[in-house]
Design an enzyme around this catalytic site. Sequence first.
Site, PDB file in Angstrom:
ATOM      1  N   SER A 174      58.562 -59.385 -94.836  1.00 39.75           N
ATOM      2  CA  SER A 174      57.533 -60.027 -95.651  1.00 39.75           C
ATOM      3  C   SER A 174      56.596 -60.849 -94.774  1.00 39.75           C
ATOM      4  O   SER A 174      56.851 -61.060 -93.587  1.00 39.75           O
ATOM      5  CB  SER A 174      58.186 -60.953 -96.677  1.00 39.75           C
ATOM      6  OG  SER A 174      58.729 -62.067 -96.006  1.00 39.75           O
ATOM      7  N   LYS A 175      55.552 -61.319 -95.401  1.00 43.02           N
ATOM      8  CA  LYS A 175      54.572 -62.139 -94.695  1.00 43.02           C
ATOM      9  C   LYS A 175      55.262 -63.390 -94.113  1.00 43.02           C
ATOM     10  O   LYS A 175      54.950 -63.821 -93.017  1.00 43.02           O
ATOM     11  CB  LYS A 175      53.467 -62.545 -95.675  1.00 43.02           C
ATOM     12  CG  LYS A 175      52.458 -63.498 -95.085  1.00 43.02           C
ATOM     13  CD  LYS A 175      51.358 -63.808 -96.075  1.00 43.02           C
ATOM     14  CE  LYS A 175      50.384 -64.823 -95.504  1.00 43.02           C
ATOM     15  NZ  LYS A 175      50.979 -66.138 -95.228  1.00 43.02           N
ATOM     16  N   ARG A 176      56.210 -63.902 -94.890  1.00 40.87           N
ATOM     17  CA  ARG A 176      56.918 -65.114 -94.450  1.00 40.87           C
ATOM     18  C   ARG A 176      57.656 -64.893 -93.118  1.00 40.87           C
ATOM     19  O   ARG A 176      57.693 -65.773 -92.266  1.00 40.87           O
ATOM     20  CB  ARG A 176      57.904 -65.570 -95.529  1.00 40.87           C
ATOM     21  CG  ARG A 176      57.663 -67.019 -95.916  1.00 40.87           C
ATOM     22  CD  ARG A 176      58.532 -67.464 -97.065  1.00 40.87           C
ATOM     23  NE  ARG A 176      58.274 -66.700 -98.273  1.00 40.87           N
ATOM     24  CZ  ARG A 176      59.223 -66.253 -99.108  1.00 40.87           C
ATOM     25  NH1 ARG A 176      60.496 -66.485 -98.840  1.00 40.87           N
ATOM     26  NH2 ARG A 176      58.906 -65.589-100.201  1.00 40.87           N
TER      27      ARG A 176
ATOM     28  N   ASP B  43      55.112 -65.172 -90.444  1.00 46.16           N
ATOM     29  CA  ASP B  43      54.742 -66.569 -90.204  1.00 46.16           C
ATOM     30  C   ASP B  43      55.831 -67.275 -89.403  1.00 46.16           C
ATOM     31  O   ASP B  43      55.560 -67.999 -88.443  1.00 46.16           O
ATOM     32  CB  ASP B  43      54.521 -67.310 -91.532  1.00 46.16           C
ATOM     33  CG  ASP B  43      53.291 -66.788 -92.273  1.00 46.16           C
ATOM     34  OD1 ASP B  43      52.458 -66.117 -91.619  1.00 46.16           O
ATOM     35  OD2 ASP B  43      53.163 -67.031 -93.489  1.00 46.16           O
TER      36      ASP B  43
END
Length: 383
Positions: free
Chosen positions: A263-265, A268
């Site tokens: 995921s994007k998380r 990050d």
Amino acid sequence: MSVRVRFAPSPTGALHIGGVRTALYNYLFAKKHNGSFILRIEDTDQARFVEGAETYIEEALKWAGITPDEGVNAGGDFGPYKQSERKVRYKEFSDQLIAEGKAYYAFDTSEDLEDMRERLKEARVANPQYNAITRMQMSNSLTLSEEEVTERIERGDPYVVRIKLPRNEDVRFKDIVRDWVVVNTAAMDDKVLLKSDGMPTYHLANVVDDYLMNITHVIRGEEWLPSAPLHVLLYQFFGWEKQMPALAHLPLILKPNGKGKLSKRDGDAGGFPVFPIAWKSPEGEVAAGFRESGYFAEAHLNMLAFLGWSAGTAQELFSLAELVEAFSLERVGKSGAKFDPIKTKWFNEQYLRLKPDQELATLIKPIAPKVSDELLIGVCGLM
Ligand code: GLU
């Protein structure tokens, strides 16, 4: 019949790495078989529509080097390529199913549906659904009189159209990646085909479009596998079995530690991008892109190709043309593919080493505008 495949994103935000990989595999498959790669925008879910997402998708594919032969911007003979522009046709197909007793109107409110689920939960039904049994206790054209149905529709009561699934029937199909899949309709739901705003759901629009666009192979992410039995039934209900595309569901892209979907998380937290190009959401949130993080488009594609597919040889560096040559769906694996940020950098490094000094100098010129070209070229060579 020539191969026709489509990449069919919904404009709901940035294109995740998995979406780009789906586009790439479709593209490679089309080119390998001298077929067409089509870009279709699936924008019938107005609640999830995000401003700017369509342009983003087009730009991202362009940067990645995955060029559609046909579709929203490229044009073609099978349009419209944006689903919202085909709204009237979907209604006709839905009307046809109703007339043939294969679908029905349902007037239930969200409270009615909630009550039904509660009742079933109390009766210890593990997976409450709107199905062959429960539909007979709900407000629909199977339980209401014909007059009442007509009256309700005429007075403008909101309704949806649901597929009428057979009660206990095995639906089977052969997936190119996963082999035989069998699902019994008892485990399925009378899914909504047409929503109360008159728009089709993904299921109806997807099947109708694949049929009208002569799609021969549906290559998409594994998250759509549970919907496939419903689509197979729709093909049967419309009498389109012979035109049904072959199905291939691609494995998930997993977090670097293999625990769940990337995921994007994760990006990050790990300091790596999961989107092809940077994305700024309408709320102003910015997500990193491979392009802006210094990755070459060719390295990005090469890395993506290996997320789920393997060449079966020791060769790891492939140009797009070489990928086209080597690619086959038979070499796509079933199990999830771990995203590896270190290996991704390694790919980039290999391409960096291969770049002529001159080209690298042009790329770094913007951050060293005062340095002479000659010097920059020399430094790039040394580096
Ligand atoms: N619109 C769907 C998506 O966003 C397409 C799924 C499919 O390819 O059938 O992924």
